[in-house]
Motif scaffolding. Structure first.
Motif, PDB file in Angstrom:
ATOM      1  N   GLY A   1       4.446   9.925  14.098  1.00 52.91           N
ATOM      2  CA  GLY A   1       4.731   9.297  12.806  1.00 52.91           C
ATOM      3  C   GLY A   1       3.794   9.678  11.662  1.00 52.91           C
ATOM      4  O   GLY A   1       3.883   9.117  10.569  1.00 52.91           O
ATOM      5  N   THR A   2       2.912  10.639  11.893  1.00 50.80           N
ATOM      6  CA  THR A   2       1.955  11.042  10.857  1.00 50.80           C
ATOM      7  C   THR A   2       2.643  11.808   9.719  1.00 50.80           C
ATOM      8  O   THR A   2       3.437  12.714   9.972  1.00 50.80           O
ATOM      9  N   ASP A   3       2.297  11.445   8.480  1.00 50.08           N
ATOM     10  CA  ASP A   3       2.811  12.153   7.301  1.00 50.08           C
ATOM     11  C   ASP A   3       1.769  13.084   6.688  1.00 50.08           C
ATOM     12  O   ASP A   3       2.125  14.053   6.016  1.00 50.08           O
ATOM     13  N   VAL A   4       0.485  12.747   6.849  1.00 49.60           N
ATOM     14  CA  VAL A   4      -0.586  13.540   6.238  1.00 49.60           C
ATOM     15  C   VAL A   4      -1.679  13.772   7.281  1.00 49.60           C
ATOM     16  O   VAL A   4      -2.225  12.810   7.839  1.00 49.60           O
ATOM     17  N   LEU A   5      -1.994  15.035   7.543  1.00 52.35           N
ATOM     18  CA  LEU A   5      -3.072  15.385   8.478  1.00 52.35           C
ATOM     19  C   LEU A   5      -4.312  15.764   7.682  1.00 52.35           C
ATOM     20  O   LEU A   5      -4.259  16.665   6.835  1.00 52.35           O
ATOM     21  N   VAL A   6      -5.420  15.076   7.944  1.00 56.78           N
ATOM     22  CA  VAL A   6      -6.715  15.484   7.380  1.00 56.78           C
ATOM     23  C   VAL A   6      -7.371  16.396   8.412  1.00 56.78           C
ATOM     24  O   VAL A   6      -7.331  16.101   9.604  1.00 56.78           O
ATOM     25  N   ALA A   7      -7.956  17.486   7.968  1.00 56.80           N
ATOM     26  CA  ALA A   7      -8.679  18.344   8.911  1.00 56.80           C
ATOM     27  C   ALA A   7      -9.877  18.947   8.195  1.00 56.80           C
ATOM     28  O   ALA A   7      -9.728  19.573   7.141  1.00 56.80           O
ATOM     29  N   GLY A   8     -11.059  18.723   8.759  1.00 56.72           N
ATOM     30  CA  GLY A   8     -12.287  19.251   8.174  1.00 56.72           C
ATOM     31  C   GLY A   8     -12.737  20.493   8.889  1.00 56.72           C
ATOM     32  O   GLY A   8     -12.452  21.622   8.470  1.00 56.72           O
ATOM     33  N   SER A   9     -13.411  20.309  10.023  1.00 50.16           N
ATOM     34  CA  SER A   9     -13.996  21.463  10.710  1.00 50.16           C
ATOM     35  C   SER A   9     -12.931  22.476  11.134  1.00 50.16           C
ATOM     36  O   SER A   9     -13.183  23.675  11.080  1.00 50.16           O
ATOM     37  N   TYR A  10     -11.742  22.009  11.501  1.00 47.68           N
ATOM     38  CA  TYR A  10     -10.716  22.953  11.961  1.00 47.68           C
ATOM     39  C   TYR A  10     -10.345  23.948  10.857  1.00 47.68           C
ATOM     40  O   TYR A  10     -10.236  25.156  11.108  1.00 47.68           O
TER      41      TYR A  10
ATOM     42  N   VAL B   1       0.822  -1.206   0.000  1.00 48.89           N
ATOM     43  CA  VAL B   1       0.000   0.000   0.000  1.00 48.89           C
ATOM     44  C   VAL B   1       0.863   1.266   0.000  1.00 48.89           C
ATOM     45  O   VAL B   1       2.015   1.260   0.432  1.00 48.89           O
ATOM     46  N   ASP B   2       0.276   2.343  -0.505  1.00 53.15           N
ATOM     47  CA  ASP B   2       0.978   3.631  -0.544  1.00 53.15           C
ATOM     48  C   ASP B   2       0.701   4.457   0.707  1.00 53.15           C
ATOM     49  O   ASP B   2       1.433   5.400   0.998  1.00 53.15           O
ATOM     50  N   MET B   3      -0.373   4.102   1.405  1.00 55.34           N
ATOM     51  CA  MET B   3      -0.741   4.914   2.576  1.00 55.34           C
ATOM     52  C   MET B   3      -1.600   4.075   3.523  1.00 55.34           C
ATOM     53  O   MET B   3      -2.382   3.238   3.077  1.00 55.34           O
ATOM     54  N   VAL B   4      -1.439   4.320   4.809  1.00 56.40           N
ATOM     55  CA  VAL B   4      -2.355   3.779   5.822  1.00 56.40           C
ATOM     56  C   VAL B   4      -3.067   4.972   6.431  1.00 56.40           C
ATOM     57  O   VAL B   4      -2.427   5.939   6.860  1.00 56.40           O
ATOM     58  N   LEU B   5      -4.407   4.918   6.428  1.00 55.64           N
ATOM     59  CA  LEU B   5      -5.194   5.995   7.031  1.00 55.64           C
ATOM     60  C   LEU B   5      -5.687   5.500   8.389  1.00 55.64           C
ATOM     61  O   LEU B   5      -6.450   4.535   8.460  1.00 55.64           O
TER      62      LEU B   5
ATOM     63  N   ARG C   1       2.141   5.112  16.360  1.00 54.64           N
ATOM     64  CA  ARG C   1       3.525   4.637  16.588  1.00 54.64           C
ATOM     65  C   ARG C   1       3.676   3.180  16.155  1.00 54.64           C
ATOM     66  O   ARG C   1       4.659   2.813  15.507  1.00 54.64           O
ATOM     67  N   ARG C   2       2.681   2.348  16.486  1.00 58.84           N
ATOM     68  CA  ARG C   2       2.761   0.929  16.097  1.00 58.84           C
ATOM     69  C   ARG C   2       2.706   0.786  14.574  1.00 58.84           C
ATOM     70  O   ARG C   2       3.353  -0.061  13.984  1.00 58.84           O
ATOM     71  N   CYS C   3       1.938   1.653  13.945  1.00 61.77           N
ATOM     72  CA  CYS C   3       1.838   1.616  12.480  1.00 61.77           C
ATOM     73  C   CYS C   3       3.186   1.981  11.855  1.00 61.77           C
ATOM     74  O   CYS C   3       3.649   1.330  10.910  1.00 61.77           O
ATOM     75  N   LYS C   4       3.821   2.993  12.405  1.00 58.02           N
ATOM     76  CA  LYS C   4       5.136   3.412  11.898  1.00 58.02           C
ATOM     77  C   LYS C   4       6.149   2.269  12.053  1.00 58.02           C
ATOM     78  O   LYS C   4       6.938   1.994  11.133  1.00 58.02           O
ATOM     79  N   GLU C   5       6.111   1.613  13.209  1.00 59.59           N
ATOM     80  CA  GLU C   5       7.027   0.475  13.439  1.00 59.59           C
ATOM     81  C   GLU C   5       6.797  -0.620  12.411  1.00 59.59           C
ATOM     82  O   GLU C   5       7.745  -1.188  11.870  1.00 59.59           O
ATOM     83  N   LEU C   6       5.543  -0.923  12.136  1.00 61.93           N
ATOM     84  CA  LEU C   6       5.215  -1.978  11.161  1.00 61.93           C
ATOM     85  C   LEU C   6       5.711  -1.589   9.767  1.00 61.93           C
ATOM     86  O   LEU C   6       6.297  -2.406   9.044  1.00 61.93           O
ATOM     87  N   ILE C   7       5.503  -0.333   9.396  1.00 65.98           N
ATOM     88  CA  ILE C   7       5.947   0.152   8.081  1.00 65.98           C
ATOM     89  C   ILE C   7       7.466  -0.009   7.945  1.00 65.98           C
ATOM     90  O   ILE C   7       7.973  -0.499   6.939  1.00 65.98           O
ATOM     91  N   LEU C   8       8.195   0.386   9.004  1.00 67.20           N
ATOM     92  CA  LEU C   8       9.656   0.283   8.961  1.00 67.20           C
ATOM     93  C   LEU C   8      10.099  -1.177   8.938  1.00 67.20           C
ATOM     94  O   LEU C   8      10.980  -1.559   8.177  1.00 67.20           O
ATOM     95  N   LYS C   9       9.441  -2.004   9.758  1.00 67.87           N
ATOM     96  CA  LYS C   9       9.800  -3.424   9.835  1.00 67.87           C
ATOM     97  C   LYS C   9       9.637  -4.111   8.475  1.00 67.87           C
ATOM     98  O   LYS C   9      10.428  -4.960   8.091  1.00 67.87           O
ATOM     99  N   LYS C  10       8.598  -3.707   7.755  1.00 67.46           N
ATOM    100  CA  LYS C  10       8.296  -4.357   6.470  1.00 67.46           C
ATOM    101  C   LYS C  10       8.941  -3.627   5.291  1.00 67.46           C
ATOM    102  O   LYS C  10       8.628  -3.919   4.136  1.00 67.46           O
TER     103      LYS C  10
END
Ligand code: DX5
Ligand code: ZN
Length: 218
Positions: free
Chosen positions: A188-197, A129-133, A155-164
């Motif tokens: 570890g976030t690369d892309v922030l989605v923000a609606g109401s803010y 995958v190119d991205m995990v949301l 943080r766990r998602c970032k670890e998994l991405i690096l591990k793989k």
């Protein structure tokens, strides 16, 4: 530098041309929340809105499909102008086939996880995958409260991405403000989605900037 993808769920839907042009000047991507009333309890909009925004967009369209049977619709969303198509883990029985269906259409593919879905379930697919949301609210509505235990999940998602050895970006969606942006990026976030803010702000550019460089309270 973190990317910011304002969600037009919170935009003025009667003025999408003007809203899109304002985002062109200050945002990195435009997040479009497609809801079918079945996968999530709310209905938002579909293909014609993606095509309408595309007419005026000069930045990539980040399409978040909160729909059942996404395999039947991804081609339509790519034809309508999506540059990133994100499908939900919980809506896909044959996720590997679906991810490659999207990628073979020539666009980036993201996989979204509801708050209750563990990151470990992506072990076998994260390399494709190119991205995990990571959903930081339950999907369906804008303006909800950020779920605080999401930082560990990121943080766990970032670890998994690096591990793989995956190149996947991490996108975070729901309840994002200048108060949690920095901690989300540190986790570890690369892309922030923000609606109401973003759309509640008088100046969208200032709101986007405040997510990229939040003022730290001492
Ligand atoms: C929720 C959507 C979000 C929503 C975010 O189902 O996926 O993208 O628009 O809205 P805020 O930023 O207001 O929580
Ligand atoms: Zn979304």
């Amino acid at each position: 530098m973190v990317l910011v993808s304002p969600s037009i769920l919170a935009a003025d839907h009667a003025n999408l041309e003007a809203e899109t042009k304002r985002l062109n000047k200050c945002a990195d991507w435009i997040h479009i929340d497609v809801m079918d009333g079945t996968f999530v309890p709310n209905i938002s909009f579909g293909l014609p809105i993606v095509a309408a925004v595309k007419k005026h967009a000069q930045i990539p369209l980040d399409v978040h499909l909160m729909i059942q049977n996404p395999q039947n619709y991804v081609e339509g969303f790519v034809k309508a102008g999506a540059n990133v198509v994100t499908v939900h883990y919980e809506a896909a029985t044959h996720l590997h086939r679906l991810v490659w269906q999207v990628k073979n259409l020539g666009v980036k593919c993201g996989v979204a996880l509801n708050p209750h879905t563990p990151v470990s379930l992506l072990e076998e697919i994260v390399g494709d995958v190119d991205m995990v949301l990571i959903m930081t609210v339950n999907p369906g509505y804008g303006g909800q409260k950020f779920i605080e235990n999401s930082y560990d999940k990121i943080r766990r998602c970032k670890e998994l991405i690096l591990k793989k050895n995956s190149k996947a970006l991490i996108e975070v969606d729901g309840g994002v403000t200048d108060k949690n942006a920095r901690e989300l990026v540190v986790a570890g976030t690369d892309v922030l989605v923000a609606g109401s803010y973003v759309f509640a702000a008088a100046d969208y550019a200032k709101a986007v900037e405040s997510l990229k460089n939040p003022v730290v309270e001492i």
